[in-house]
Design a protein around this motif. Structure first.
Motif, PDB file in Angstrom:
ATOM      1  N   ARG A  18       0.811  -1.086   0.055  1.00 14.06           N
ATOM      2  CA  ARG A  18       0.051   0.014  -0.166  1.00 14.06           C
ATOM      3  C   ARG A  18       0.898   1.436   0.097  1.00 14.06           C
ATOM      4  O   ARG A  18       2.015   1.348   0.859  1.00 14.06           O
ATOM      5  CB  ARG A  18      -0.858  -0.047   1.226  1.00 14.06           C
ATOM      6  CG  ARG A  18      -2.228   1.039   1.149  1.00 14.06           C
ATOM      7  CD  ARG A  18      -2.794   0.782   2.421  1.00 14.06           C
ATOM      8  NE  ARG A  18      -3.524  -0.264   2.581  1.00 14.06           N
ATOM      9  CZ  ARG A  18      -4.618  -0.832   1.854  1.00 14.06           C
ATOM     10  NH1 ARG A  18      -5.161   0.096   1.207  1.00 14.06           N
ATOM     11  NH2 ARG A  18      -5.075  -1.971   2.212  1.00 14.06           N
ATOM     12  N   CYS A  43      -7.364   1.886  -8.427  1.00 16.84           N
ATOM     13  CA  CYS A  43      -5.918   2.328  -7.911  1.00 16.84           C
ATOM     14  C   CYS A  43      -5.165   2.503  -8.938  1.00 16.84           C
ATOM     15  O   CYS A  43      -5.380   2.284  -9.955  1.00 16.84           O
ATOM     16  CB  CYS A  43      -5.490   0.869  -7.069  1.00 16.84           C
ATOM     17  SG  CYS A  43      -5.185  -0.191  -8.054  1.00 16.84           S
ATOM     18  N   ASP A  88      -4.729   3.517  -3.631  1.00 13.68           N
ATOM     19  CA  ASP A  88      -6.010   3.582  -3.926  1.00 13.68           C
ATOM     20  C   ASP A  88      -6.581   4.790  -4.420  1.00 13.68           C
ATOM     21  O   ASP A  88      -6.217   5.856  -3.722  1.00 13.68           O
ATOM     22  CB  ASP A  88      -6.814   3.213  -2.314  1.00 13.68           C
ATOM     23  CG  ASP A  88      -6.926   1.723  -1.877  1.00 13.68           C
ATOM     24  OD1 ASP A  88      -6.529   0.915  -2.820  1.00 13.68           O
ATOM     25  OD2 ASP A  88      -6.865   1.255  -0.714  1.00 13.68           O
TER      26      ASP A  88
END
Length: 209
Positions: free
Chosen positions: A135, A164, A182
């Protein structure tokens, strides 16, 4: 009346306990499965193999910014075999425990002479199939790109997936790593996710390439 004396009789006791439905049981609901496992089992580490510890350390620590936290070496003197296992921190989970990506370097532990370290090419798949994703924020992606560019490493892909935006690189072991931001991420829909597992892909595609 039972036969025998107290010294020869075997006493049994009955206890009751609550058994939570297994996620693999046909009677388990999605909520039960999630409560039984996923909520209580954050990632501890994932482990891959490397043939070059220093190149791997440079990529993950110096370029990606994951500090090397622990290295363990196990030796078997009777066979001359050994294992080196190193762990890089990728940050804490919700409970504050460190999660990690780890690598083995192995010698004479049962590996085939021609083994490969990549996850996809070696089994006949495109490099992007088996990969690990981290992430990231826009700032993290920009910083990573700058460090990689300075090291002469270009992204394999820079892709907007709609929900994303991802940067993809290949590490020294042939493993593709993704840095996923994201925008804003996907909306969970367990019922639709299960339906699509057996639906006709050609009739249910949300996009084509």
């Amino acid at each position: 009346m039972p036969r025998g004396t107290p010294s020869t009789m075997r006493r049994t006791s009955c206890k009751t306990r609550t058994v939570r439905a297994s996620p693999t049981s046909s009677s388990a609901t999605p909520a039960e499965a999630s409560d039984a496992y996923a909520r209580d089992m954050p990632l501890h580490h994932v482990a891959y193999v490397t043939k070059d510890c220093e190149a791997t350390r440079h990529f993950y620590e110096d370029l990606m910014g994951f500090p090397l936290q622990y290295t363990e070496t196990t030796v078997h003197p009777e066979t001359g075999s050994w294992i080196r296992h190193m762990f890089f921190s990728i940050g804490p989970d919700e409970a504050g425990k460190e999660e990690a990506i780890a690598f083995f370097e192995v010698h004479n532990v049962g590996e085939k002479p021609d083994y490969t370290t990549d996850l996809s090419d070696g089994v006949g798949l495109p490099v992007w199939v088996n990969h690990v994703a981290f992430r990231a924020t826009a700032e993290m992606q920009d910083g990573l790109r700058a460090r990689m560019d300075a090291a002469g490493i270009k992204p394999l892909m820079d892709m907007d997936h709609g929900w994303c935006h991802s940067l993809y690189y290949v590490d020294p072991n042939g493993i593709m790593v993704e840095f996923c931001r994201d925008t804003p991420g996907f909306t969970p829909d367990p019922a639709e996710a299960r339906r699509l597992l057996t639906a006709d892909p050609l009739a249910n595609a949300v996009k084509t390439r």
